[in-house]
Design an enzyme around this catalytic site. Structure first.
Site, PDB file in Angstrom:
ATOM      1  N   THR A  11      41.363  41.929  48.465  1.00  0.00           N
ATOM      2  CA  THR A  11      40.098  42.418  49.026  1.00  0.00           C
ATOM      3  C   THR A  11      39.516  41.414  50.011  1.00  0.00           C
ATOM      4  O   THR A  11      38.949  41.797  51.038  1.00  0.00           O
ATOM      5  CB  THR A  11      39.088  42.660  47.884  1.00  0.00           C
ATOM      6  OG1 THR A  11      39.561  43.762  47.123  1.00  0.00           O
ATOM      7  CG2 THR A  11      37.706  42.981  48.399  1.00  0.00           C
ATOM      8  N   THR A  85      42.179  40.120  43.574  1.00  0.00           N
ATOM      9  CA  THR A  85      41.703  39.735  42.234  1.00  0.00           C
ATOM     10  C   THR A  85      42.429  40.486  41.115  1.00  0.00           C
ATOM     11  O   THR A  85      42.471  40.019  39.987  1.00  0.00           O
ATOM     12  CB  THR A  85      40.185  39.985  42.098  1.00  0.00           C
ATOM     13  OG1 THR A  85      39.930  41.391  42.245  1.00  0.00           O
ATOM     14  CG2 THR A  85      39.400  39.201  43.125  1.00  0.00           C
ATOM     15  N   ASP A  86      42.996  41.662  41.442  1.00  0.00           N
ATOM     16  CA  ASP A  86      43.539  42.496  40.359  1.00  0.00           C
ATOM     17  C   ASP A  86      44.645  41.805  39.562  1.00  0.00           C
ATOM     18  O   ASP A  86      44.706  41.942  38.346  1.00  0.00           O
ATOM     19  CB  ASP A  86      44.041  43.837  40.920  1.00  0.00           C
ATOM     20  CG  ASP A  86      42.875  44.745  41.305  1.00  0.00           C
ATOM     21  OD1 ASP A  86      41.743  44.489  40.849  1.00  0.00           O
ATOM     22  OD2 ASP A  86      43.090  45.704  42.065  1.00  0.00           O
ATOM     23  N   LYS A 156      40.629  38.490  34.431  1.00  0.00           N
ATOM     24  CA  LYS A 156      39.651  39.288  35.152  1.00  0.00           C
ATOM     25  C   LYS A 156      38.889  40.119  34.113  1.00  0.00           C
ATOM     26  O   LYS A 156      39.512  40.848  33.339  1.00  0.00           O
ATOM     27  CB  LYS A 156      40.343  40.188  36.183  1.00  0.00           C
ATOM     28  CG  LYS A 156      39.346  40.964  37.037  1.00  0.00           C
ATOM     29  CD  LYS A 156      40.016  41.703  38.198  1.00  0.00           C
ATOM     30  CE  LYS A 156      38.984  42.528  38.970  1.00  0.00           C
ATOM     31  NZ  LYS A 156      39.545  43.230  40.122  1.00  0.00           N
ATOM     32  N   TYR A 273      45.495  37.379   7.757  1.00  0.00           N
ATOM     33  CA  TYR A 273      45.518  38.618   6.964  1.00  0.00           C
ATOM     34  C   TYR A 273      46.939  38.920   6.500  1.00  0.00           C
ATOM     35  O   TYR A 273      47.918  38.506   7.141  1.00  0.00           O
ATOM     36  CB  TYR A 273      45.021  39.804   7.810  1.00  0.00           C
ATOM     37  CG  TYR A 273      43.551  39.708   8.149  1.00  0.00           C
ATOM     38  CD1 TYR A 273      42.583  40.132   7.245  1.00  0.00           C
ATOM     39  CD2 TYR A 273      43.149  39.166   9.357  1.00  0.00           C
ATOM     40  CE1 TYR A 273      41.240  40.022   7.551  1.00  0.00           C
ATOM     41  CE2 TYR A 273      41.796  39.053   9.683  1.00  0.00           C
ATOM     42  CZ  TYR A 273      40.852  39.486   8.770  1.00  0.00           C
ATOM     43  OH  TYR A 273      39.529  39.365   9.062  1.00  0.00           O
TER      44      TYR A 273
HETATM   45  N1  ASP Z   1      42.806  45.692  44.843  1.00  0.00           N
HETATM   46  C1  ASP Z   1      42.370  44.383  45.280  1.00  0.00           C
HETATM   47  C2  ASP Z   1      43.510  43.400  45.071  1.00  0.00           C
HETATM   48  O1  ASP Z   1      43.738  42.962  43.982  1.00  0.00           O
HETATM   49  C3  ASP Z   1      41.168  43.954  44.503  1.00  0.00           C
HETATM   50  C4  ASP Z   1      40.585  42.628  44.912  1.00  0.00           C
HETATM   51  O2  ASP Z   1      41.175  41.805  45.583  1.00  0.00           O
HETATM   52  O3  ASP Z   1      39.414  42.373  44.484  1.00  0.00           O
HETATM   53  O4  ASP Z   1      44.206  43.107  46.013  1.00  0.00           O
END
Ligand code: ASP
Length: 326
Positions: A11, A85-86, A156, A273
Site C-alpha cells: 500500500t 502490510t498483509d 498484523k 491440560y
Molecule cells: N494489500 C496491501 C499489501 O499487503 C496492504 C498494505 O500494504 O497495507 O500489499
C-alpha cells in the site's frame, strides 16, 4: 551514514487505479512524496526490487529479498525494506531465519494508507524506519506507527487501523517520542552473519475448529511435508467424537505437526491440560510463545534443512533469531 531502501511494493507504494490500489511507485517517488531528502545528513540509496501487493509474495520472494539484503549488508550502515502490510510479518520472520545476525539494522516498514492519500501514515513510518536504521542496533525489525518491534515477534492485528502491528509476547524495541527515538529494549543478538536460504515451502497451516474432520487433516498432511495446527488457548487436540488426536498420532512420527494457538498472546503450553499432554504424547511439537508467522516460516526453514521429525523438533525448539523465549 549510508542507508539503503529496498522497495518491494505494498500500500505504501500504491496509487489508485480503476481496479483498486496497485503498487506502482518506486522508492525515489516515495522519498519525494514523504519530503525526505536523499542527502540530508544521511545518504540514502534506493533499490526497486519488486512492486507487488504483498498478498502476491511467495516464499521464493523471501529468498530474493534475503539475497538483496545479504549482498548489501557490508556497504550500508542500515537497510530499510518497504513492504505491503498483509504479509509483512511473514517476510520479517522468514528474513530473520534466512539472513541471521545481520551486522547492521534491517527495518521493514509499510503503511495502511497509500503515500498519495491525505493523512497517510507512510511518511511517518518511513521516517521512523530510517531513524532506527541509522542507530546501529543490529537485527531485523519492523517499524510501524511510532514503534519499532523485533521482526520475529510481530503480527498484523488490524486490517484498517493505522496501529496495525503489535509485538507479541515480547517488548517493543523502541518508540518515537516527539523528535527523539527512545530505545527500550535491545534484543538478543550475536554470532556470525549467515545467509541460509534453504526453505521448504511445502507446509500447511490448519486452524482447529469444533468438528474439524480428521480426514481433512490427513488429506492435508498427506500432501505436505509438515503441518502447523492452530489450536485453542494453551493447546490440545480433541479425541472425543471426531478423533483428530488419532489422526495426528498417525502423522506426527513421520511428519512434523507443530501446535500454535488461536490466542494472540501467551503462546501454547501443552503440559497445562490433559488434552495438551495427549497431544505431546502423540508427538506434537509445541510452538511455545512464537507468533503464527514465525512458527510457519521457521517450519519451512527447518524442513529446508532436514525432513527428519526429531531434527525438525530440535530446530523448532531452539531460538534462532529471538523468536521464542520458552
Ligand atoms: N494489500 C496491501 C499489501 O499487503 C496492504 C498494505 O500494504 O497495507 O500489499
Amino acid at each position: 551514514m549510508r542507508i539503503l531502501i529496498i522497495g518491494t511494493g505494498g500500500t505504501i507504494a500504491s496509487t489508485k487505479t480503476e481496479r483498486g490500489y496497485k503498487a506502482g511507485l518506486g522508492v525515489d517517488e516515495l522519498l519525494e512524496l514523504a519530503g525526505i531528502e536523499k542527502n540530508d545528513g544521511v545518504s540514502i540509496d534506493s533499490w526497486d526490487l519488486m512492486r507487488l501487493d504483498s498478498t502476491l509474495i511467495q516464499p521464493e520472494d523471501w529468498i530474493t529479498i534475503g539475497k538483496a539484503l545479504w549482498e548489501s549488508l557490508e556497504e550500508y550502515d542500515g537497510i530499510v525494506i518497504t513492504h505491503g502490510t498483509d504479509t509483512l510479518a511473514y517476510t520479517s520472520s522468514a528474513l530473520s531465519f534466512i539472513v541471521r545476525n545481520p551486522p547492521v539494522p534491517v527495518v521493514l516498514t509499510g503503511s495502511m494508507l497509500p503515500i498519495t492519500e491525505p493523512g497517510s501514515d507512510a511518511p511517518g513510518n518511513l521516517r521512523t524506519a530510517i531513524t532506527f536504521a541509522s542507530r546501529g542496533i543490529p537485527g531485523i525489525y519492523v517499524a510501524f506507527r511510532n514503534k519499532v518491534m523485533l521482526g520475529t515477534r510481530v503480527s498484523k492485528v488490524h486490517s484498517l487501523g493505522l496501529n496495525a502491528f503489535q509485538s507479541i509476547n515480547y517488548p517493543d524495541v523502541a518508540y518515537i517520542r516527539g523528535d527523539s527515538l527512545v530505545v527500550m529494549h535491545r534484543p538478543c543478538h550475536g554470532g556470525e552473519p549467515l545467509f541460509d536460504p534453504l526453505i521448504d515451502p511445502d507446509v500447511a497451516h490448519i486452524r482447529l475448529t469444533p468438528g474439524l474432520s480428521p480426514e481433512v487433516f490427513l488429506a492435508v498432511a498427506e500432501r505436505t511435508h509438515g503441518v502447523v495446527l492452530e489450536g485453542y488457548g494453551a493447546g490440545g487436540i480433541p479425541y472425543r467424537g471426531r478423533n483428530l488426536l488419532k489422526a495426528v498420532s498417525k502423522v506426527a512420527p513421520e511428519k512434523p505437526v507443530v501446535m500454535t494457538t488461536q490466542a494472540l498472546y501467551g503462546g501454547v503450553d501443552l503440559t497445562r491440560y490433559e488434552v495438551g499432554r495427549r497431544a505431546l504424547e502423540a508427538g506434537v511439537i509445541p510452538a511455545g510463545d512464537m507468533t503464527k508467522e514465525a512458527t510457519l516460516t521457521k517450519l519451512m526453514y527447518a524442513l529446508g534443512h532436514t525432513q527428519k521429525v526429531e531434527e525438525v523438533r530440535e530446530i523448532m525448539e531452539k531460538s534462532l533469531a529471538c523468536e521464542r523465549s520458552r
